[in-house]
Design a protein around this motif. Structure first.
Motif, PDB file in Angstrom:
ATOM      1  N   ALA A  19      -4.473   9.959  -4.763  1.00 34.26           N
ATOM      2  CA  ALA A  19      -5.796  10.176  -5.349  1.00 34.26           C
ATOM      3  C   ALA A  19      -6.352   8.893  -5.963  1.00 34.26           C
ATOM      4  N   VAL A  20      -5.495   8.001  -6.389  1.00 35.18           N
ATOM      5  CA  VAL A  20      -5.941   6.739  -6.968  1.00 35.18           C
ATOM      6  C   VAL A  20      -5.999   5.646  -5.914  1.00 35.18           C
ATOM      7  N   VAL A  21      -4.970   5.537  -5.114  1.00 32.07           N
ATOM      8  CA  VAL A  21      -4.853   4.448  -4.152  1.00 32.07           C
ATOM      9  C   VAL A  21      -5.810   4.629  -2.974  1.00 32.07           C
ATOM     10  N   GLY A  22      -6.019   5.854  -2.544  1.00 35.45           N
ATOM     11  CA  GLY A  22      -6.864   6.100  -1.378  1.00 35.45           C
ATOM     12  C   GLY A  22      -8.277   5.557  -1.501  1.00 35.45           C
ATOM     13  N   PRO A  23      -9.008   5.922  -2.554  1.00 38.29           N
ATOM     14  CA  PRO A  23     -10.371   5.383  -2.693  1.00 38.29           C
ATOM     15  C   PRO A  23     -10.413   3.867  -2.846  1.00 38.29           C
ATOM     16  N   LEU A  24      -9.447   3.304  -3.545  1.00 37.69           N
ATOM     17  CA  LEU A  24      -9.439   1.853  -3.704  1.00 37.69           C
ATOM     18  C   LEU A  24      -9.102   1.144  -2.397  1.00 37.69           C
ATOM     19  N   ALA A  25      -8.199   1.702  -1.621  1.00 36.77           N
ATOM     20  CA  ALA A  25      -7.844   1.094  -0.337  1.00 36.77           C
ATOM     21  C   ALA A  25      -8.976   1.209   0.677  1.00 36.77           C
ATOM     22  N   SER A  26      -9.823   2.197   0.522  1.00 39.88           N
ATOM     23  CA  SER A  26     -10.923   2.370   1.474  1.00 39.88           C
ATOM     24  C   SER A  26     -12.031   1.340   1.279  1.00 39.88           C
ATOM     25  N   LEU A  27     -11.946   0.549   0.250  1.00 46.48           N
ATOM     26  CA  LEU A  27     -12.958  -0.473  -0.015  1.00 46.48           C
ATOM     27  C   LEU A  27     -12.653  -1.792   0.693  1.00 46.48           C
ATOM     28  N   TYR A  28     -11.930  -1.743   1.802  1.00 49.71           N
ATOM     29  CA  TYR A  28     -11.534  -2.968   2.494  1.00 49.71           C
ATOM     30  C   TYR A  28     -12.723  -3.801   2.950  1.00 49.71           C
TER      31      TYR A  28
ATOM     32  N   CYS B 159       0.837  -1.205   0.000  1.00 51.84           N
ATOM     33  CA  CYS B 159       0.000   0.000   0.000  1.00 51.84           C
ATOM     34  C   CYS B 159       0.873   1.257   0.000  1.00 51.84           C
ATOM     35  N   LEU B 160       1.925   1.245   0.782  1.00 51.37           N
ATOM     36  CA  LEU B 160       2.833   2.392   0.814  1.00 51.37           C
ATOM     37  C   LEU B 160       3.537   2.585  -0.534  1.00 51.37           C
ATOM     38  N   VAL B 161       3.943   1.486  -1.146  1.00 47.35           N
ATOM     39  CA  VAL B 161       4.576   1.578  -2.468  1.00 47.35           C
ATOM     40  C   VAL B 161       3.578   2.119  -3.488  1.00 47.35           C
ATOM     41  N   ALA B 162       2.324   1.669  -3.406  1.00 45.62           N
ATOM     42  CA  ALA B 162       1.308   2.150  -4.346  1.00 45.62           C
ATOM     43  C   ALA B 162       1.054   3.640  -4.165  1.00 45.62           C
ATOM     44  N   VAL B 163       1.024   4.105  -2.925  1.00 44.81           N
ATOM     45  CA  VAL B 163       0.818   5.534  -2.673  1.00 44.81           C
ATOM     46  C   VAL B 163       1.998   6.333  -3.209  1.00 44.81           C
ATOM     47  N   ARG B 164       3.194   5.815  -3.017  1.00 42.00           N
ATOM     48  CA  ARG B 164       4.381   6.520  -3.481  1.00 42.00           C
ATOM     49  C   ARG B 164       4.437   6.583  -5.002  1.00 42.00           C
ATOM     50  N   ASP B 165       4.131   5.471  -5.655  1.00 40.94           N
ATOM     51  CA  ASP B 165       4.284   5.406  -7.110  1.00 40.94           C
ATOM     52  C   ASP B 165       3.024   5.779  -7.877  1.00 40.94           C
ATOM     53  N   GLY B 166       1.837   5.504  -7.302  1.00 44.91           N
ATOM     54  CA  GLY B 166       0.609   5.709  -8.043  1.00 44.91           C
ATOM     55  C   GLY B 166      -0.151   6.952  -7.643  1.00 44.91           C
ATOM     56  N   GLY B 167       0.136   7.507  -6.524  1.00 44.58           N
ATOM     57  CA  GLY B 167      -0.558   8.697  -6.072  1.00 44.58           C
ATOM     58  C   GLY B 167      -1.716   8.377  -5.149  1.00 44.58           C
TER      59      GLY B 167
END
Length: 73
Positions: free
Chosen positions: A27-36, A17-25
């Motif tokens: 704005a993209v990772v946050g909404p997808l990660a909130s769907l846990y 998740c941290l790598v995705a936030v660093r590389d993908g931003g």
């Protein structure tokens, strides 16, 4: 042993998740990660054949719809 595996998988998910936030931003990772919560409900439905209650549909349908809209741009 299952407890150790659970810890390793949880740590790996956090790192990814941290790598995705660093590389993908965020704005993209946050909404997808909130769907846990959907990642719990949907496998229970299709793998364990559990029924989804009405209140769960109220959450699942808009969340999946928002992801589809978000992915479409």
């Amino acid at each position: 042993m299952p407890l150790l595996l659970s810890g390793v998988l949880d740590r790996g998910a956090s790192v990814l998740c941290l790598v995705a936030v660093r590389d993908g931003g965020l704005a993209v990772v946050g909404p997808l990660a909130s769907l846990y919560s959907i990642r719990t409900v949907l496998p229970a439905r299709f793998v364990l054949k559990e029924r989804i209650r009405g209140v769960q549909h109220v959450g699942v349908v808009p969340a999946v719809g928002s992801v589809l809209l978000f992915a479409r741009g």
